[in-house]
Each structure stands twice: as C-alpha cells, then as structure tokens.
Scaffold this active site. Structure first.
Site, PDB file in Angstrom:
ATOM      1  N   TYR A 138       0.834  -1.201   0.000  1.00  0.00           N
ATOM      2  CA  TYR A 138       0.000   0.000   0.000  1.00  0.00           C
ATOM      3  C   TYR A 138       0.873   1.257   0.000  1.00  0.00           C
ATOM      4  CZ  TYR A 138      -3.234   3.598   1.627  1.00  0.00           C
ATOM      5  OH  TYR A 138      -3.961   4.754   1.746  1.00  0.00           O
ATOM      6  N   LYS A 142       1.236   3.890  -3.139  1.00  0.00           N
ATOM      7  CA  LYS A 142       0.772   5.262  -2.950  1.00  0.00           C
ATOM      8  C   LYS A 142       1.888   6.253  -3.275  1.00  0.00           C
ATOM      9  CE  LYS A 142      -2.770   6.470  -1.706  1.00  0.00           C
ATOM     10  NZ  LYS A 142      -4.013   6.746  -2.489  1.00  0.00           N
TER      11      LYS A 142
END
Length: 329
Positions: A138, A142
C-alpha cells in the site's frame, strides 16, 4: 468551477464532494457503489458510473472539468502487489493522462502518510522524510502514484498531493468501526504502555485543506502536504473516549509489544501458507501503528495553504459517535 471527485462513494471522497456542493461548485462524481452517491446526486451532483481502470472512462470523466480531486484507490495491508499497483498506480496514471488530454487545469491527489511507516516511532515527520524502503504494498504504490502525479507538472498540469493522517468524523467506516468490532469480540488490547501519541484529522479540516488546494497558486503548487489536526493525542485515550461515548466496555488489558509483534508475525506466516492466503487477524504493521508515537509536521500546509485545523479531535469524535449511533439498530 466544475470539478470531478473520484472515490465519492467512500468516506473522504463523499464528504468532500458534499462540501464542494455546499460551496456552490458544480460536481461530477465517480464511485464504486451507486447507492453510496445517492445523497450527492440528490444535492445536485452528476454521477458517472464505471471503472477508473478503463482509460476511456477516465477521459470521459475529465471532459469539461477544471479540476480533479482524486480520492479513489485501494487501502489495506494484505494482498498482492499487482492489486495495489492496479488500483493506486494504474488508475492514477489513467487520470493523469485524461487530465492532460482534456486540458484539466489542476489535479489534487489524495495520498497517505502510510508511505512513512517503517515500524519506528516518528514525531513531527516532514514531507521529505520518505524511507528508502516501504513496509507494505500500500505505502509503496501510494508513493509511486505520487511520482506519476508530479511527473505531469512538466506538461502543464497543476498538482498538489495530500497525506492526511487518521481521518475521522461522520461517515468513517475504517478506523473506529474496526476497533469497535475487535472490542466486541474481546480481541482489543493496549499494546505496550498505552502512552503513545498519534495524529488524527477531522474530515472537516481535510475538506478545508482540499478546498484551499483548488484555489491555491504560485509556490503552493507542485507540493506534497501532511495534513492532521496538528495536536497529537494519546491513542488509547481516544479509543476509550469513543468506546465510552458508545456505551462499550473500556480497553484495559495490556499486552507487551514484543509479544504482540511475535503473534502478528506467526499469524502472517500461517496465512501465507494456507490455501487462498486468507487475511490475518493481526499484522506486524498494525501492532507498530497501535504502539508507536506517530505525528506529522504540518507547517508546510499552514504556510502554503493557510491551513488552520479549526475542528478539534474531540468534536470530530463526537461527530463520528453521533453518526455511528444513528446507524445501529
């Protein structure tokens, strides 16, 4: 001004789309769940359904809008890299390309302070203190999505990136609902000494920061911004405040950090070996998040966006509790 808000069926995207409508903006929304944007359509938003992984849809969404507020993306810890890359990087690339082709003036991209997580305590971390390695897919995707956004500057797109910490308020379906569920199952325990201080962000304050980004000019553009309430608070005091407001039992049991970390490691290892790789009930990253100090330096947002977090955390928690109580049977 006409804007597009992606991820509008989610908490942050939905709350900002509603705020933008209240400010008199024309708003087009896209989201995964049509029922999640009904309240926005009733307030005058234009809803275009579809999957942002389709470049053609992204192109249609960006037609005739002046700015895009990109809140869509995958959130979580467990899962394959390909899943997070597609939802966070590929979708962002599609939107960036669509913005350039449709001559959209500005793109506001919602990122995450998860990019900073390395299992260590951090107090007043700055936007440039990005680790060399990321703790999970994640955070890695990002940050990669941020780079895709910043790369579009040289082609004339005005961009701003936001990294808000622990956003809460009415509509929060992530932070406190999970903790409430764990407490009801008797699985929630204070990890370590329970004195760690962390940042939260009222969704109303984030709305103000995003709206300022639509109007910002000059040096404010092309920057990443940490966003929080600017006043770190003891995490477990906050958790118990919410539980008390909702009539739930307080969290009083402690577990040593080392023991919790080891249990999480074993949990993850077993789940990797099981068919289908089911999601663990406890992660090492979650253990660190719940036990370590973590706060952001928001001076850049204060100076460049005139960001002034007016809604304190306790008001945001009261807002969440009132909303959550109204949802329960």
């Amino acid at each position: 001004m006409k804007i597009l808000v992606t991820g509008a069926s989610g908490f942050i995207g939905g709350r900002f789309a509603r705020f933008a409508l209240e400010q008199g903006l024309a708003v087009r929304v896209n989201g995964r769940r049509p029922e999640g944007v009904e309240h926005l359509v009733k307030r005058g938003a234009e809803f275009v359904q579809g999957d942002l992984s389709d470049p053609g849809l992204a192109l249609r969404l960006c037609h005739d809008v002046e700015a895009v507020v990109h809140c869509a993306g995958a959130v979580g810890v467990w899962g394959k890299y390909e899943y997070f890359h597609q939802a966070n990087v590929q979708v962002t690339e599609n939107l960036v390309e669509a913005c350039l082709k449709q001559r959209v003036r500005r793109l506001l991209h919602l990122s995450s302070p998860s990019i900073y997580f390395d299992g260590k305590p951090h107090v007043g971390i700055r936007e440039d203190q990005v680790p060399k390695r990321f703790s999970d897919h994640y955070g890695a995707t990002k940050y990669l999505a941020e780079q895709k956004v910043f790369a579009a500057e040289e082609f004339g797109l005005e961009v701003l990136v936001y990294r808000p910490r622990f956003v809460t308020g009415a509509g929060d379906t992530s932070i406190f609902p999970r903790l409430i569920a764990m407490q009801r199952k008797g699985r929630l325990k204070i990890i370590g000494n329970g004195l760690n201080k962390v940042d939260f962000t009222s969704v109303q304050n984030l709305n103000d920061a995003l709206f300022s980004g639509l109007l910002a000019a000059g040096p404010a553009l092309g920057q990443a911004y940490n966003i929080s309430n600017g006043q770190p608070v003891p995490l477990w005091d906050v958790v118990n405040y919410v539980l008390r407001k909702l009539g739930e039992p307080q969290v009083t049991r402690h577990v040593p950090y080392g023991l919790a970390y080891t249990a999480a490691l074993l949990n993850e290892s077993v789940c990797r070996l099981l068919p289908g790789r089911p999601e663990p009930s406890l992660y090492r990253l979650a253990v660190a998040v719940m036990a370590k100090d973590f706060s952001l330096d928001i001076s850049r947002a204060r100076q460049s966006l005139d960001y002034d977090p007016k809604v304190n955390i306790w008001s945001a928690l009261d807002e969440f509790c009132a909303w959550w109580g109204a949802q329960q049977p």
